[in-house]
Design an enzyme around this catalytic site. Structure first.
Site, PDB file in Angstrom:
ATOM      1  N   ASP A 121      32.286  36.329  34.664  1.00 11.28           N
ATOM      2  CA  ASP A 121      31.158  37.199  35.019  1.00 11.28           C
ATOM      3  C   ASP A 121      29.870  36.374  34.877  1.00 11.28           C
ATOM      4  O   ASP A 121      29.928  35.159  35.005  1.00 11.28           O
ATOM      5  CB  ASP A 121      31.175  38.457  34.130  1.00 11.28           C
ATOM      6  CG  ASP A 121      30.478  39.642  34.800  1.00 11.28           C
ATOM      7  OD1 ASP A 121      29.390  39.444  35.372  1.00 11.28           O
ATOM      8  OD2 ASP A 121      31.001  40.762  34.758  1.00 11.28           O
ATOM      9  N   HIS A 167      29.147  34.195  37.558  1.00 17.04           N
ATOM     10  CA  HIS A 167      28.279  34.936  38.463  1.00 17.04           C
ATOM     11  C   HIS A 167      26.826  34.482  38.376  1.00 17.04           C
ATOM     12  O   HIS A 167      25.938  35.153  38.858  1.00 17.04           O
ATOM     13  CB  HIS A 167      28.388  36.444  38.207  1.00 17.04           C
ATOM     14  CG  HIS A 167      29.759  36.997  38.518  1.00 17.04           C
ATOM     15  ND1 HIS A 167      30.059  38.321  38.426  1.00 17.04           N
ATOM     16  CD2 HIS A 167      30.895  36.390  38.919  1.00 17.04           C
ATOM     17  CE1 HIS A 167      31.339  38.505  38.753  1.00 17.04           C
ATOM     18  NE2 HIS A 167      31.865  37.353  39.050  1.00 17.04           N
TER      19      HIS A 167
END
Ligand SMILES: *[C@@H]1O[C@H](CO)[C@@H](O)[C@H](O)[C@H]1NC(C)=O
Ligand SMILES: *[C@@H]1O[C@H](CO)[C@@H](O)[C@H](O)[C@H]1NC(C)=O
Length: 393
Positions: free
Chosen positions: A227, A250
């Protein structure tokens, strides 16, 4: 020949004195988990031993060291290590702390945390050892991995809550159940020299999460995760991020802010000298419609992107919901944002996306010396070629 021998013995002597004086320095104030009944075999539960060692170290009148010895592995369930402590305290992790692989060891009340450190002033966590969230079982049971499963919470590996004068450095944090490191309601924080790793497919494993905290520095970290490499949330003020390597992951994200019509404030954030490799986002600010507050005085500079999907993105219409988000009148104000000296390649054709709100449009957005070309390929390599040393140059 003789002079060589002399030099060697002189440096050995120096080493001896160094070790000796380091020992003398900490002396009786070392509280080793081994002295409090720990097994250190990675199989028996050492949660109580850790708690007992913490209690002893935390009540020491002189600066204390809680030692997790090298070469040993301690199986730990949910635990809270609370302050205030009588003096400053170092959690010296030389060996490893490993989370229990049994989900049933967490209750509804404890599910959000594995190791929670709360209310401590003058804490240093260091030692070069490993904090292993053993997260596989949690990832397998996530609704993001298997959409047939209900969405439930999972523990953050390491949470610092309400700490002042905090240092976290020289650690390997791996395979967290969910967020890897969370800094919440803290002031005067230095995070440096961390290696944070989880598989790209491990859901919600944000690397470093910061919220409601001020005067925070994050430097020299290598983050590979599933993430955000960093998520910078509501209540962050005076944050300086420098010398980071990120990917897979991310990217570096401010937000999301303003969900469920909430008020959020982020002020004075600088992200400097960062390399991103194969991440979904690079420099990102995301806010929901319907929120209030502001994100302002933000600098992203000296960034190199390699095959990043959204290298530069401001999204004031962020919507991570199963139903479409309706148009709303209010929004978190986004202003005074500088993107400077950013180069590299974009995996998508829209290297720069400024998706501003129609009701409270972002303003004071500057792009300076940005050179991004389309790489045109989604064949992301899974290992990035950089080391921290590349960034430090
Ligand atoms: C912004 O934050 C930095 C630390 O990152 C700090 O040195 C500086 O004083 C802050 N600026 C203001 C105006 O508060
Ligand atoms: C932008 O980057 C490309 C690829 O690295 C390079 O060929 C080009 O000269 C750069 N343009 C400018 C204006 O610096």
């Amino acid at each position: 020949m003789a002079s060589t021998v002399l030099i060697v013995s002189a440096s050995l002597l120096a080493l001896f004195f160094f070790l000796h004086s380091a020992d003398a320095d900490v002396g009786s104030n070392v509280f080793s988990i081994q002295s409090y009944g720990a097994h250190g075999d990675g199989r028996h539960d050492d949660t109580k031993a850790l708690g007992d060692t913490w209690a002893a170290a935390c009540s020491s009148a002189k600066p204390a060291v809680l030692l997790i010895p090298k070469g040993k592995k301690y199986l730990i369930k949910h635990t809270t290590l609370s302050g205030p402590c009588k003096s400053s305290i170092s959690l010296m992790v030389k060996g490893s702390l490993v989370a229990s692989p049994e989900r049933s060891d967490w209750s509804k009340e404890t599910i959000r945390h594995w190791i929670l450190i709360s209310g401590v002033t003058g804490l240093t966590v260091t030692g070069g050892g490993t904090i292993d969230g053993n997260g596989k079982i949690w990832w397998q049971n996530s609704c993001k991995t298997n959409s047939k499963l209900p969405c439930t919470e999972a523990p953050t590996a390491l949470t610092f809550y309400s700490c002042k004068n905090l240092k976290v450095e020289y650690l390997k944090v791996v395979n967290s159940q969910q967020i890897q490191i969370s800094v919440e309601d803290c002031t005067d924080v230095m995070v440096s020299r961390l290696s944070i790793t989880a598989p790209e497919t491990a859901p919600n494993t944000d690397g470093i999460h910061i919220t409601r905290s001020r005067d925070v520095e994050v430097t020299d970290c290598m983050i590979k995760t599933g993430d955000d490499c960093m998520s910078i949330e509501d209540g962050t003020e005076n944050l300086h991020v420098k010398n980071m390597v990120c990917g897979p992951g991310h990217g570096i994200s401010i937000g999301s802010l303003g969900d469920h019509n909430s008020e959020a404030h982020v002020n004075n954030v600088t992200v400097d000298n960062v390399r991103l490799y194969g991440t979904t986002n690079g420099a990102r600010i995301k806010t929901w419609q319907g929120g209030k507050g502001s994100a302002k005085n933000i600098v992203f500079q000296n960034m190199v992107m390699d095959n990043v999907w959204n290298p530069i993105i401001i999204d004031q219409n962020y919507c991570d919901s199963s139903t479409p988000c309706k148009q709303q009148k209010s929004a978190v104000e986004v202003s005074n944002v500088l993107f400077k000296n950013i180069r590299g390649t974009s995996a998508s054709e829209e290297a720069i996306m400024l998706h501003c709100s129609s009701s409270v449009p972002c303003h004071g957005i500057t792009l300076e010396n940005v050179n991004l070309t389309v790489k045109g390929g989604i064949d992301l390599k899974h290992e990035h070629p950089w080391t921290l040393e590349d960034v430090e140059k």
